[in-house]
Design a protein around this motif. Structure first.
Motif, mmCIF file in Angstrom:
data_model
loop_
_atom_site.group_PDB
_atom_site.id
_atom_site.type_symbol
_atom_site.label_atom_id
_atom_site.label_comp_id
_atom_site.label_asym_id
_atom_site.label_seq_id
_atom_site.Cartn_x
_atom_site.Cartn_y
_atom_site.Cartn_z
ATOM 1 N N GLU A 44 -7.331 2.975 14.257
ATOM 2 C CA GLU A 44 -5.920 3.218 14.116
ATOM 3 C C GLU A 44 -5.308 2.293 14.468
ATOM 4 N N ILE A 45 -5.660 1.318 15.329
ATOM 5 C CA ILE A 45 -4.838 0.217 15.958
ATOM 6 C C ILE A 45 -5.056 -0.915 14.824
ATOM 7 N N LEU A 46 -6.390 -1.019 14.170
ATOM 8 C CA LEU A 46 -6.720 -2.035 13.214
ATOM 9 C C LEU A 46 -5.701 -1.753 12.005
ATOM 10 N N CYS A 47 -5.650 -0.545 11.450
ATOM 11 C CA CYS A 47 -4.980 -0.006 10.457
ATOM 12 C C CYS A 47 -3.343 -0.547 10.870
ATOM 13 N N GLU A 48 -2.814 0.094 12.128
ATOM 14 C CA GLU A 48 -1.497 -0.292 12.217
ATOM 15 C C GLU A 48 -1.143 -1.834 11.892
ATOM 16 N N ASP A 49 -1.908 -2.773 12.572
ATOM 17 C CA ASP A 49 -1.981 -4.100 12.430
ATOM 18 C C ASP A 49 -1.869 -4.794 11.107
ATOM 19 N N HIS A 50 -2.986 -4.224 10.390
ATOM 20 C CA HIS A 50 -3.363 -4.539 8.959
ATOM 21 C C HIS A 50 -2.164 -4.305 8.068
ATOM 22 N N PHE A 51 -1.542 -2.944 8.316
ATOM 23 C CA PHE A 51 -0.733 -2.309 7.336
ATOM 24 C C PHE A 51 0.515 -3.188 7.559
ATOM 25 N N ARG A 52 1.022 -3.719 8.797
ATOM 26 C CA ARG A 52 2.280 -4.403 8.849
ATOM 27 C C ARG A 52 2.439 -5.478 7.835
ATOM 28 N N GLN A 53 1.363 -6.150 7.411
ATOM 29 C CA GLN A 53 1.176 -7.311 6.327
ATOM 30 C C GLN A 53 1.400 -6.556 5.024
ATOM 31 N N SER A 54 2.404 -7.189 4.219
ATOM 32 C CA SER A 54 2.197 -6.725 2.747
ATOM 33 C C SER A 54 1.034 -7.230 2.152
ATOM 34 N N CYS A 55 0.111 -6.258 1.714
ATOM 35 C CA CYS A 55 -0.964 -6.765 1.080
ATOM 36 C C CYS A 55 -1.481 -5.790 -0.073
ATOM 37 N N LEU A 75 -7.587 4.714 6.637
ATOM 38 C CA LEU A 75 -7.421 4.901 8.126
ATOM 39 C C LEU A 75 -8.681 5.890 8.389
ATOM 40 N N GLU A 76 -8.724 7.035 7.514
ATOM 41 C CA GLU A 76 -9.593 8.208 7.543
ATOM 42 C C GLU A 76 -11.050 7.539 7.503
ATOM 43 N N CYS A 77 -11.142 6.801 6.388
ATOM 44 C CA CYS A 77 -12.586 6.240 6.245
ATOM 45 C C CYS A 77 -13.120 5.157 7.263
ATOM 46 N N LEU A 78 -11.936 4.109 7.794
ATOM 47 C CA LEU A 78 -12.207 3.536 8.821
ATOM 48 C C LEU A 78 -12.726 3.855 10.302
ATOM 49 N N VAL A 79 -12.002 4.881 10.695
ATOM 50 C CA VAL A 79 -12.316 5.601 11.833
ATOM 51 C C VAL A 79 -13.745 6.089 11.996
ATOM 52 N N GLU A 80 -14.318 6.680 10.726
ATOM 53 C CA GLU A 80 -15.673 7.014 10.561
ATOM 54 C C GLU A 80 -16.633 5.759 11.009
ATOM 55 N N PHE A 81 -16.056 4.624 10.994
ATOM 56 C CA PHE A 81 -17.160 3.439 11.099
ATOM 57 C C PHE A 81 -16.805 2.763 12.449
ATOM 58 N N LEU A 95 0.685 -1.131 -0.058
ATOM 59 C CA LEU A 95 0.119 0.002 -0.055
ATOM 60 C C LEU A 95 0.815 1.182 0.071
ATOM 61 N N THR A 96 0.414 2.051 -0.475
ATOM 62 C CA THR A 96 1.139 3.648 -0.773
ATOM 63 C C THR A 96 0.580 4.209 0.525
ATOM 64 N N GLU A 97 1.553 5.477 1.024
ATOM 65 C CA GLU A 97 0.987 6.072 2.080
ATOM 66 C C GLU A 97 -0.284 6.755 2.217
ATOM 67 N N LEU A 103 -4.251 -3.408 -2.146
ATOM 68 C CA LEU A 103 -5.216 -2.393 -1.746
ATOM 69 C C LEU A 103 -6.575 -3.207 -1.611
ATOM 70 N N ASN A 104 -7.036 -4.041 -2.427
ATOM 71 C CA ASN A 104 -8.160 -4.711 -2.313
ATOM 72 C C ASN A 104 -8.292 -5.691 -1.095
ATOM 73 N N LYS A 105 -7.190 -6.320 -0.957
ATOM 74 C CA LYS A 105 -6.850 -7.047 0.344
ATOM 75 C C LYS A 105 -7.209 -6.349 1.529
ATOM 76 N N ALA A 106 -6.305 -5.073 1.489
ATOM 77 C CA ALA A 106 -6.571 -4.257 2.624
ATOM 78 C C ALA A 106 -7.966 -3.788 3.002
ATOM 79 N N ILE A 107 -8.716 -3.478 1.942
ATOM 80 C CA ILE A 107 -10.178 -3.091 2.220
ATOM 81 C C ILE A 107 -10.840 -4.134 2.652
ATOM 82 N N ASP A 108 -10.676 -5.511 2.023
ATOM 83 C CA ASP A 108 -11.465 -6.742 2.778
ATOM 84 C C ASP A 108 -11.140 -6.914 4.288
ATOM 85 N N LEU A 109 -9.958 -6.760 4.549
ATOM 86 C CA LEU A 109 -9.598 -6.964 5.910
ATOM 87 C C LEU A 109 -10.381 -5.830 6.759
#
Length: 184
Positions: free
Chosen positions: A141-152, A129-135, A120-122, A154-160
């Motif tokens: 923030e924690i969820l994104c930190e954890d999921h972004f540690r994995q190399s994935c 992150l901006e979109c997820l925090v709305e929901f 994923l790009t920055e 964009l589509n997989k990140a959205i799904d996760l």
């Protein structure tokens, strides 16, 4: 707590401490299996539980699957709905029993090992992150930190990340929002 996972028993101890201190706020937990949990308290009374897309007593039963995690406590009225729950003693007793009986490991419904897409790009990370925090609020923030540690990809990140949203309708809105903001 900023990094590293601690045993679930330590998280239960923190919940117990917050109850004793008659705290008001929400404890946001992310597990070592990239699942999220929430415990809301009002003047020391546990008034809301969430884990694994379940709320209330169903969430409490599933919390026994947590082996380790990280947490943040956000003080103040959480905005999470109040629900009928057992007493604090019963809730803490069930959590203690889950900790005592943790030989069984909970299964992780989402695996990222098969995804070998681009990193994923920055800009994409910031938008997700901006979109997820709305929901999901600050736990995003924690969820994104954890999921972004994995190399994935964009589509997989959205799904996760969508899988962390309790409501299927809201998960769909999250996906639509991300795709709209990403543009063509």
């Amino acid at each position: 707590m900023e990094s590293g996972y601690i045993p679930f028993a330590a998280i239960v101890d923190e919940i117990r401490r917050l109850v004793r201190q008659r705290a008001t706020g929400a404890l946001f937990v992310t597990t070592d299996e990239n699942r999220s949990a929430q415990v809301a308290l009002q003047e020391g009374r546990i008034v809301y539980l969430y884990f694994g897309n379940k709320v209330g007593a169903s969430a409490l039963q599933r919390m026994g699957q947590i082996n380790a995690g990280r947490y943040r406590f956000q003080e103040g009225v959480s905005g999470l709905p109040r629900m009928e729950l057992p007493s604090n003693d019963e809730i803490l007793g069930q959590l203690d029993s889950a900790v005592d009986g943790q030989g069984a490991v909970g299964s992780s419904p989402v695996s990222d090992t098969a995804d070998t897409g681009a990193v994923l790009t920055e800009r994409q990370k910031a938008l997700l992150l901006e979109c997820l925090v709305e929901f999901v609020g600050p736990i995003g923030e924690i969820l994104c930190e954890d999921h972004f540690r994995q190399s994935c990809s964009l589509n997989k990140a959205i799904d996760l990340l969508a899988s962390e949203i309790p409501s299927a309708a809201q998960a769909k809105r999250f996906r639509d929002m991300v795709l709209t903001k990403l543009g063509p």
